[in-house]
Design a protein around this motif. Sequence first.
Motif, PDB file in Angstrom:
ATOM      1  N   VAL B 166       0.808  -1.221   0.000  1.00  0.00           N
ATOM      2  CA  VAL B 166       0.000   0.000   0.000  1.00  0.00           C
ATOM      3  C   VAL B 166       0.834   1.261   0.000  1.00  0.00           C
ATOM      4  O   VAL B 166       0.311   2.354  -0.185  1.00  0.00           O
ATOM      5  CB  VAL B 166      -0.982   0.101   1.195  1.00  0.00           C
ATOM      6  N   ILE B 167       2.152   1.117   0.234  1.00  0.00           N
ATOM      7  CA  ILE B 167       3.006   2.288   0.109  1.00  0.00           C
ATOM      8  C   ILE B 167       4.069   2.016  -0.946  1.00  0.00           C
ATOM      9  O   ILE B 167       4.480   0.877  -1.137  1.00  0.00           O
ATOM     10  CB  ILE B 167       3.687   2.693   1.450  1.00  0.00           C
ATOM     11  N   GLY B 168       4.478   3.076  -1.616  1.00  0.00           N
ATOM     12  CA  GLY B 168       5.496   2.925  -2.639  1.00  0.00           C
ATOM     13  C   GLY B 168       6.144   4.271  -2.887  1.00  0.00           C
ATOM     14  O   GLY B 168       5.767   5.281  -2.271  1.00  0.00           O
ATOM     15  N   PRO B 180       1.116   6.208   0.003  1.00  0.00           N
ATOM     16  CA  PRO B 180       0.136   5.388  -0.717  1.00  0.00           C
ATOM     17  C   PRO B 180      -0.185   6.025  -2.077  1.00  0.00           C
ATOM     18  O   PRO B 180       0.208   7.169  -2.343  1.00  0.00           O
ATOM     19  CB  PRO B 180      -1.102   5.417   0.184  1.00  0.00           C
TER      20      PRO B 180
END
Lengths: 164, 585
Positions: B166-168, B180
């Motif tokens: 969900v995070i990048g 996110p």
Amino acid sequence: MAKKKTVVPFNGTKEQEVQLAAVIEKYKDVQGALMPVLQEAQQIYGYLPIEVQIMIAEGLGVSLSEVYGVVTFYAQFSLNPKGQYPISVCMGTACYVKGSQAILDRIQRKLGIEVGGVTPDGRFSLDATRCIGACGLAPVFTIGDDVYGKLTPEEAEAVLAKYE
Amino acid sequence: MDTVKLKINGIEVEAPQGSTILEAARLAHIDIPTLCYLKDINAIGACRVCVCEVKGARSYAAACVYPVTEGMEVFTNTPKIRAARKKTIELILSTHRRECLSCVRSGNCELQKLAQEYGCDEHRYETTIKTPDIVDVNDVLIRDNSKCVLCRRCVAACKYNQGVAVIGANERGYETHIAPAFDMPLAQAACISCGQCITVCPTGALRERDDTDKVWKALGDPTKHVVVGTAPSVRAQIGEEFGYPMGTNTEGKMTAALRRLGFDGVFDVDTAADFTIMEEGTEFINRFTKGGKLPLITSCSPGWIKYCELYYPEFIDNLSTCKSPQQMFGALMKTYYAEKKGIDPKDLVVVTVMPCTAKKFEVKRPEMEVDGLRDIDVTITTREFARMVRQAGIMFQNLPDDETFDPMFGIASGAAHIFGATGGVMEAALRTVAEVVTGKPLEKLDFDDVRGTSGVKEAVYKVGDHTVRVAVASGTANAKKVLESVKSGEKHYDFIEIMACPGGCVNGGGQPQVHASIRNNVDVRAERAKALYSEDAGMTLRKSHENPIVAEVYDNYLHCKPGEGRAHHLLHTTYTKRSKYPVSK
């Protein structure tokens, strides 16, 4: 340049969705499918709003965050649709020297959008481009197919009124 | 295995083919500093802290990704290399919000440690703090990108260990930041609140939402009766915060510290875990023998529950309806304990110490209350508990070892202790299920096949005339594998245990942070779990159904059998399908 989310409501059609589904199907099992799918999706929709990115994420089995990371990494992808009247201000060397930054700033202020953005009514979008080869007319900007040259920021702003 | 011979700092090393310089150097007992590197999941050569000189190479090599070759000569500690590392760290510091005096990670920050070791000048470059506006605060955790060094360890843990991603990294170049999609707050993204991102963050960019102020406030209020319960794995890990080696059980000092903080009752959530086994074991036997929905999947891990609700809602009916031990603990405190003590439950504040950040989400779930009383009022992590002990000036190491939980809700079985490790809930359940079904005592209590830190474990057990097929998964990426194999019809199980964090609660998102330099070389999950299994092995009370408190509460308070009447009313819950996205397509 930070990419700003679109403020224009999404109104994709069923036909577009069917086209995108076919693209996803075509690339589904291909290694590195995300780039070509995003490119073709942008062809279909003209831009890549969250609704389209969700369809791609679900279709390819990757997370929305990974899709968004790629979209915001490459300059070729846009989160905003083009406006009815796309404005491009030339930032090539000649135009820049002749003051195109001031024109760009003026238009940004007038429309209340940043480069890469679109007005909420979908009328104008704004881009900064590289040399368009009309250096004799510097500073140059275009609105759709219309070319405007040798204008002051005030005159440039006045041109916008023609399209409202 | 094929090997290559090379020289590192003049020392001959023979390393397996395909090793990196970093791995080969370790064989020669040479430690190369790293920052972004995380074994198995994040070898990306991004931070440049691990650079080395390779004879004949044009530029410095990043040791974490550079493969060794025959005859290679590597230098890890030349003046040039030390200068390059120092400069790299100073450049990282130039965009880092340096509030090191009060930062929650001060003294335990990997960047601070490197800066100190290399004698960096933190003001060498003009400070330009990046994106200080991106501070994402929710009920569970805080993301503060002004302290982010873009190592991407959190991104890797989220993607590879948890299968969630969900995070990048959004945008590029100088604008790059971790967030996110669409820079939405984590609370809107499909985050499962497991906190694995926190456990791998080298700095204070990711941290739990600190709830200690609420606990201090309750403790300082003379009108409140404040009780605390601790999860199985807290006793096995809190010692790490005070200098004890990994896997040291400090239950005595821990309970002593809680009493000295001023809690009116110091209880064991392990006791509630024995209730969980009674309820979940009964549920399993019912479903198994009466044709109910199988496989039954455990429900102790709130990170896993949120994962199921978001990503696999089709398995919601497979989830045990049992509340987690924490919530059972709260429900019994507000009812059984309050009644026994003659306290109005409204004046009772129930606090838990958990290895977990997802518990902060769980306690706020609307369904986690009975008759208008919230099960749990505040939950804090092991780290926050340690912070309170320090603030209170309690000398943890000097506390007595022989203090214990208050007996009224402080006796627990060995089965409950092992809840903190992957496979533990399954083993605890099997001990009880087997004896209840057969009516005979088990000859062997250890279910070795479900022990250990493998991400997915399977076993088949004979229970009386029945054959029970079980699976155990930890880390939601592994849960995904198991669920997909069930969905496709490839595998058939009767009972599945899933814990959100790799290795289970011992490696939970709320546990003491372990530097990558240690994490890369020690199996934290196994070392920590040892404390739980050795405690279980040394006990005579090793089965939940033999816990005298369990018998007392069912017989004299709940007046029913497990899974029935008031027990069901207090100890079971429901689940909700959740959307992964903030908009529908």
